[in-house]
Design a protein around this motif. Sequence first.
Motif, short mmCIF file in Angstrom:
data_model
loop_
_atom_site.label_atom_id
_atom_site.label_comp_id
_atom_site.label_asym_id
_atom_site.label_seq_id
_atom_site.Cartn_x
_atom_site.Cartn_y
_atom_site.Cartn_z
N LEU A 1 -29.16 6.13 4.46
CA LEU A 1 -29.25 7.46 3.88
C LEU A 1 -30.36 7.44 2.84
N SER A 2 -31.46 8.15 3.11
CA SER A 2 -32.60 8.11 2.18
C SER A 2 -32.24 8.75 0.85
N GLU A 3 -31.84 10.00 0.88
CA GLU A 3 -31.42 10.70 -0.33
C GLU A 3 -30.37 11.73 0.05
N PRO A 4 -29.28 11.83 -0.66
CA PRO A 4 -28.34 12.93 -0.41
C PRO A 4 -29.03 14.27 -0.63
N LEU A 5 -28.89 15.18 0.32
CA LEU A 5 -29.53 16.49 0.17
C LEU A 5 -28.96 17.25 -1.02
N ALA A 6 -27.70 17.08 -1.27
CA ALA A 6 -27.03 17.71 -2.40
C ALA A 6 -25.83 16.84 -2.76
N PRO A 7 -25.44 16.82 -4.01
CA PRO A 7 -24.26 16.03 -4.38
C PRO A 7 -23.04 16.46 -3.58
N PRO A 8 -22.33 15.52 -2.97
CA PRO A 8 -21.13 15.90 -2.21
C PRO A 8 -20.15 16.66 -3.08
#
Length: 272
Positions: free
Chosen positions: A206-213
């Motif tokens: 996972l490169s970067e979470p698109l938004a905080p879960p």
Amino acid sequence: MPWVVPTQRDCVALSASQRQCERTAFSFYCSVREQLPVWMLEDMRSMEVFCWDDCGPRAFLPSEALLYALVHDHQEYARFLLDRYSVSALRTPRCSFCCCCGGTPLLTVAVRYDRVAILGMMVETLRDGGAPEYLDSCGGCAHVANAGKTAVQLALELSQPRCLLLLLLHGARPDGLELALQRLISCDAADHCQARRCLDFLLLFLSEPLAPPRCLQDEAQHWKRLLGNQLFSWLSGLTPPPLLLQALRCVARSGSDRINSLPDFLQLHGWH
């Protein structure tokens, strides 16, 4: 004439043909279950075994034979089918319940039964056959248990880390972070280690979470204890990825044997 009502004799003959197809199909199923030799199974499939569909009896497709090989872990037969028919052996079999083409994708069957060896053969076939998009397919009829789920999502749901790592190493999208977190908090103690392993593997790709879960926004202190401050801060968008995570990504992409052979203190679950 098309408007002529079929006679009782026609109906009896039709049902007799259907019953014969069912008998041969069940015989083939039992033969795969008993791990009969590949040559014998392939002779049965091509000459003796029949399915019944809208057009009447037909021979079993390679993908339908591969489904049986998956269920019964007949690795030699699976290897033969994939070598002989390549990507065509991975086409989604017809659904026997509603006779449509939206049956269960074979990758998800491999994950559900935890057939790691055959799954490895399948993802290599997809790579060599130039069909990597199949890794992220999520077909299936509405009444099928795996409908709408990718193989990665199912591996997270069932806590199958070996299957998950194989899929990710061969290019499957690392979707399902929130699913992995929810699985970690909802599973029982016996499955906690496997669920944590799945989360670790997912984070490596996972490169970067698109938004905080969203789930991390509730009970932040509980999640900090469960994940560790570094991982929690990164997933919440507050800090860059931890250095250990960035280093292990290079190791993971070099092969599953490398990441599995690391000592326990270098595994992701040991950083907190």
